[in-house]
Motif scaffolding. Structure first.
Motif, PDB file in Angstrom:
ATOM      1  N   GLY A  73       0.783  -1.231   0.000  1.00  0.00           N
ATOM      2  CA  GLY A  73       0.000   0.000   0.000  1.00  0.00           C
ATOM      3  C   GLY A  73       0.817   1.284   0.000  1.00  0.00           C
ATOM      4  O   GLY A  73       0.295   2.334   0.339  1.00  0.00           O
ATOM      5  N   GLY A  74       2.090   1.236  -0.334  1.00  0.00           N
ATOM      6  CA  GLY A  74       2.891   2.458  -0.405  1.00  0.00           C
ATOM      7  C   GLY A  74       3.262   2.983   0.964  1.00  0.00           C
ATOM      8  O   GLY A  74       3.165   2.288   1.971  1.00  0.00           O
ATOM      9  N   THR A  75       3.667   4.258   1.002  1.00  0.00           N
ATOM     10  CA  THR A  75       4.082   4.883   2.261  1.00  0.00           C
ATOM     11  C   THR A  75       2.863   5.409   2.993  1.00  0.00           C
ATOM     12  O   THR A  75       2.026   6.102   2.419  1.00  0.00           O
ATOM     13  N   LEU A  76       2.775   5.041   4.268  1.00  0.00           N
ATOM     14  CA  LEU A  76       1.691   5.505   5.133  1.00  0.00           C
ATOM     15  C   LEU A  76       2.256   6.597   6.036  1.00  0.00           C
ATOM     16  O   LEU A  76       3.290   6.392   6.670  1.00  0.00           O
ATOM     17  N   CYS A  77       1.596   7.745   6.103  1.00  0.00           N
ATOM     18  CA  CYS A  77       2.066   8.838   6.951  1.00  0.00           C
ATOM     19  C   CYS A  77       0.989   9.221   7.954  1.00  0.00           C
ATOM     20  O   CYS A  77      -0.185   9.360   7.597  1.00  0.00           O
ATOM     21  N   GLY A  78       1.424   9.365   9.190  1.00  0.00           N
ATOM     22  CA  GLY A  78       0.523   9.660  10.296  1.00  0.00           C
ATOM     23  C   GLY A  78       0.148   8.382  11.017  1.00  0.00           C
ATOM     24  O   GLY A  78      -0.081   7.341  10.377  1.00  0.00           O
ATOM     25  N   LEU A  79       0.111   8.449  12.339  1.00  0.00           N
ATOM     26  CA  LEU A  79      -0.192   7.261  13.144  1.00  0.00           C
ATOM     27  C   LEU A  79      -1.521   6.643  12.749  1.00  0.00           C
ATOM     28  O   LEU A  79      -1.631   5.422  12.620  1.00  0.00           O
ATOM     29  N   SER A  80      -2.538   7.450  12.519  1.00  0.00           N
ATOM     30  CA  SER A  80      -3.855   6.885  12.180  1.00  0.00           C
ATOM     31  C   SER A  80      -3.820   6.147  10.842  1.00  0.00           C
ATOM     32  O   SER A  80      -4.466   5.098  10.695  1.00  0.00           O
ATOM     33  N   ASP A  81      -3.063   6.660   9.864  1.00  0.00           N
ATOM     34  CA  ASP A  81      -2.944   5.959   8.580  1.00  0.00           C
ATOM     35  C   ASP A  81      -2.147   4.663   8.725  1.00  0.00           C
ATOM     36  O   ASP A  81      -2.455   3.662   8.076  1.00  0.00           O
ATOM     37  N   ILE A  82      -1.115   4.680   9.576  1.00  0.00           N
ATOM     38  CA  ILE A  82      -0.341   3.461   9.820  1.00  0.00           C
ATOM     39  C   ILE A  82      -1.227   2.416  10.486  1.00  0.00           C
ATOM     40  O   ILE A  82      -1.234   1.247  10.088  1.00  0.00           O
ATOM     41  N   GLN A  83      -2.013   2.835  11.474  1.00  0.00           N
ATOM     42  CA  GLN A  83      -2.918   1.900  12.144  1.00  0.00           C
ATOM     43  C   GLN A  83      -3.948   1.341  11.165  1.00  0.00           C
ATOM     44  O   GLN A  83      -4.203   0.138  11.143  1.00  0.00           O
ATOM     45  N   ALA A  84      -4.527   2.209  10.341  1.00  0.00           N
ATOM     46  CA  ALA A  84      -5.546   1.760   9.386  1.00  0.00           C
ATOM     47  C   ALA A  84      -4.944   0.840   8.331  1.00  0.00           C
ATOM     48  O   ALA A  84      -5.510  -0.210   8.006  1.00  0.00           O
ATOM     49  N   GLY A  85      -3.789   1.216   7.788  1.00  0.00           N
ATOM     50  CA  GLY A  85      -3.149   0.405   6.752  1.00  0.00           C
ATOM     51  C   GLY A  85      -2.741  -0.961   7.255  1.00  0.00           C
ATOM     52  O   GLY A  85      -2.980  -1.981   6.600  1.00  0.00           O
ATOM     53  N   LEU A  86      -2.131  -0.987   8.438  1.00  0.00           N
ATOM     54  CA  LEU A  86      -1.758  -2.293   9.007  1.00  0.00           C
ATOM     55  C   LEU A  86      -2.998  -3.084   9.401  1.00  0.00           C
ATOM     56  O   LEU A  86      -3.030  -4.304   9.255  1.00  0.00           O
ATOM     57  N   GLY A  87      -4.006  -2.389   9.905  1.00  0.00           N
ATOM     58  CA  GLY A  87      -5.240  -3.064  10.319  1.00  0.00           C
ATOM     59  C   GLY A  87      -5.892  -3.813   9.183  1.00  0.00           C
ATOM     60  O   GLY A  87      -6.335  -4.955   9.345  1.00  0.00           O
ATOM     61  N   GLU A  88      -5.943  -3.184   8.005  1.00  0.00           N
ATOM     62  CA  GLU A  88      -6.528  -3.855   6.838  1.00  0.00           C
ATOM     63  C   GLU A  88      -5.766  -5.123   6.501  1.00  0.00           C
ATOM     64  O   GLU A  88      -6.336  -6.105   6.060  1.00  0.00           O
ATOM     65  N   PHE A  89      -4.466  -5.082   6.708  1.00  0.00           N
ATOM     66  CA  PHE A  89      -3.606  -6.208   6.334  1.00  0.00           C
ATOM     67  C   PHE A  89      -3.606  -7.304   7.394  1.00  0.00           C
ATOM     68  O   PHE A  89      -3.785  -8.474   7.089  1.00  0.00           O
ATOM     69  N   ILE A  90      -3.422  -6.934   8.661  1.00  0.00           N
ATOM     70  CA  ILE A  90      -3.214  -7.951   9.694  1.00  0.00           C
ATOM     71  C   ILE A  90      -4.495  -8.541  10.252  1.00  0.00           C
ATOM     72  O   ILE A  90      -4.473  -9.650  10.781  1.00  0.00           O
ATOM     73  N   ASN A  91      -5.606  -7.830  10.151  1.00  0.00           N
ATOM     74  CA  ASN A  91      -6.831  -8.335  10.764  1.00  0.00           C
ATOM     75  C   ASN A  91      -7.364  -9.594  10.097  1.00  0.00           C
ATOM     76  O   ASN A  91      -8.184 -10.294  10.667  1.00  0.00           O
ATOM     77  N   SER A  92      -6.882  -9.886   8.887  1.00  0.00           N
ATOM     78  CA  SER A  92      -7.339 -11.105   8.208  1.00  0.00           C
ATOM     79  C   SER A  92      -6.286 -12.206   8.241  1.00  0.00           C
ATOM     80  O   SER A  92      -6.434 -13.216   7.565  1.00  0.00           O
ATOM     81  N   THR A  93      -5.226 -12.025   9.039  1.00  0.00           N
ATOM     82  CA  THR A  93      -4.153 -13.006   9.058  1.00  0.00           C
ATOM     83  C   THR A  93      -3.783 -13.413  10.479  1.00  0.00           C
ATOM     84  O   THR A  93      -4.075 -12.707  11.443  1.00  0.00           O
ATOM     85  N   ILE A  94      -3.149 -14.552  10.570  1.00  0.00           N
ATOM     86  CA  ILE A  94      -2.472 -14.960  11.797  1.00  0.00           C
ATOM     87  C   ILE A  94      -0.991 -14.947  11.446  1.00  0.00           C
ATOM     88  O   ILE A  94      -0.583 -15.482  10.406  1.00  0.00           O
ATOM     89  N   SER A  95      -0.202 -14.292  12.282  1.00  0.00           N
ATOM     90  CA  SER A  95       1.207 -14.146  11.945  1.00  0.00           C
ATOM     91  C   SER A  95       2.099 -14.357  13.161  1.00  0.00           C
ATOM     92  O   SER A  95       1.635 -14.349  14.304  1.00  0.00           O
ATOM     93  N   HIS A  96       3.374 -14.534  12.862  1.00  0.00           N
ATOM     94  CA  HIS A  96       4.401 -14.610  13.904  1.00  0.00           C
ATOM     95  C   HIS A  96       5.632 -13.884  13.377  1.00  0.00           C
ATOM     96  O   HIS A  96       6.193 -14.274  12.354  1.00  0.00           O
ATOM     97  N   HIS A  97       6.028 -12.811  14.065  1.00  0.00           N
ATOM     98  CA  HIS A  97       7.174 -11.999  13.658  1.00  0.00           C
ATOM     99  C   HIS A  97       8.324 -12.177  14.638  1.00  0.00           C
ATOM    100  O   HIS A  97       8.131 -12.081  15.851  1.00  0.00           O
ATOM    101  N   ASP A  98       9.500 -12.432  14.096  1.00  0.00           N
ATOM    102  CA  ASP A  98      10.732 -12.489  14.886  1.00  0.00           C
ATOM    103  C   ASP A  98      11.635 -11.361  14.423  1.00  0.00           C
ATOM    104  O   ASP A  98      11.748 -11.105  13.226  1.00  0.00           O
ATOM    105  N   GLN A  99      12.275 -10.704  15.384  1.00  0.00           N
ATOM    106  CA  GLN A  99      13.243  -9.666  15.065  1.00  0.00           C
ATOM    107  C   GLN A  99      14.571 -10.035  15.723  1.00  0.00           C
ATOM    108  O   GLN A  99      14.592 -10.555  16.829  1.00  0.00           O
ATOM    109  N   SER A 100      15.670  -9.746  15.017  1.00  0.00           N
ATOM    110  CA  SER A 100      16.986 -10.091  15.550  1.00  0.00           C
ATOM    111  C   SER A 100      18.040  -9.183  14.931  1.00  0.00           C
ATOM    112  O   SER A 100      17.736  -8.359  14.073  1.00  0.00           O
ATOM    113  N   ALA A 101      19.281  -9.386  15.358  1.00  0.00           N
ATOM    114  CA  ALA A 101      20.430  -8.643  14.829  1.00  0.00           C
ATOM    115  C   ALA A 101      20.150  -7.141  14.817  1.00  0.00           C
ATOM    116  O   ALA A 101      20.250  -6.482  13.796  1.00  0.00           O
ATOM    117  N   THR A 102      19.787  -6.621  15.965  1.00  0.00           N
ATOM    118  CA  THR A 102      19.456  -5.205  16.095  1.00  0.00           C
ATOM    119  C   THR A 102      20.726  -4.373  16.220  1.00  0.00           C
ATOM    120  O   THR A 102      21.567  -4.641  17.065  1.00  0.00           O
TER     121      THR A 102
END
Length: 171
Positions: A73-102
């Protein structure tokens, strides 16, 4: 007593005297450690927010005027747009995210930081796609600022390096 090089920093931080030829940790690194730990907690909270679908946590991660590009969905600007954009994507999925090598580069005086975090995000198929998955490998590149509410991301870019699995899982 033989001390492995990887353990020396931890021992120095805990106040354990170690007789080595290695120089002591510089005071600038020690001064930055609380900020670096706070930044790391902010970055890791993103996985929890996405995987639990708790979009309210994003206000503890992103500044109100932040911009983010997750490759959807391109670049999202503003907290509300980030929440809405991610919400559309993640609300229909089950996911598991790992982060490392910070890696975190912090300017304690200016109250700014840059970070790079490796990512592995797996999305699990539902319904007709049960048993299938899509895993994305990449790296978050972030710019952060220190605020009265802690460290917040002002800019995030996901640099995806590879995907394995069925892309229809997230379609």
């Amino acid at each position: 007593m033989r001390v492995l090089p990887a353990c020396l920093g931890l021992l120095q931080l805990t106040g354990i005297a170690v007789a080595t030829n290695n120089p002591p940790l510089s005071s600038s690194i020690l001064d930055a450690l609380p900020d670096m730990q706070a930044i790391q907690q902010t970055l890791y909270l993103f996985s929890i927010a996405v995987d639990t679908h708790d979009l309210s946590l994003l206000s503890r991660i992103f500044a109100s005027d932040a911009c983010a590009n997750f490759g959807i969905g391109g670049t999202l600007c503003g907290l509300s747009d980030i929440q809405a954009g991610l919400g559309e994507f993640i609300n229909s999925t089950i996911s598991h995210h790992d982060q490392s090598a910070t890696i975190i580069d912090v300017d304690t005086v200016a109250g700014t930081a840059n970070s790079s975090v490796y990512l592995q995000g797996t999305f699990f198929g539902q319904g007709d796609l049960a048993g299938q998955f899509l895993t994305t490998y990449g790296r978050y590149v972030d710019t952060l600022i220190r605020t009265s509410n802690g460290w917040l991301v002002t800019n995030r870019i996901l640099n995806a390096t590879a995907q394995i699995g069925n892309p229809d899982v997230v379609a």
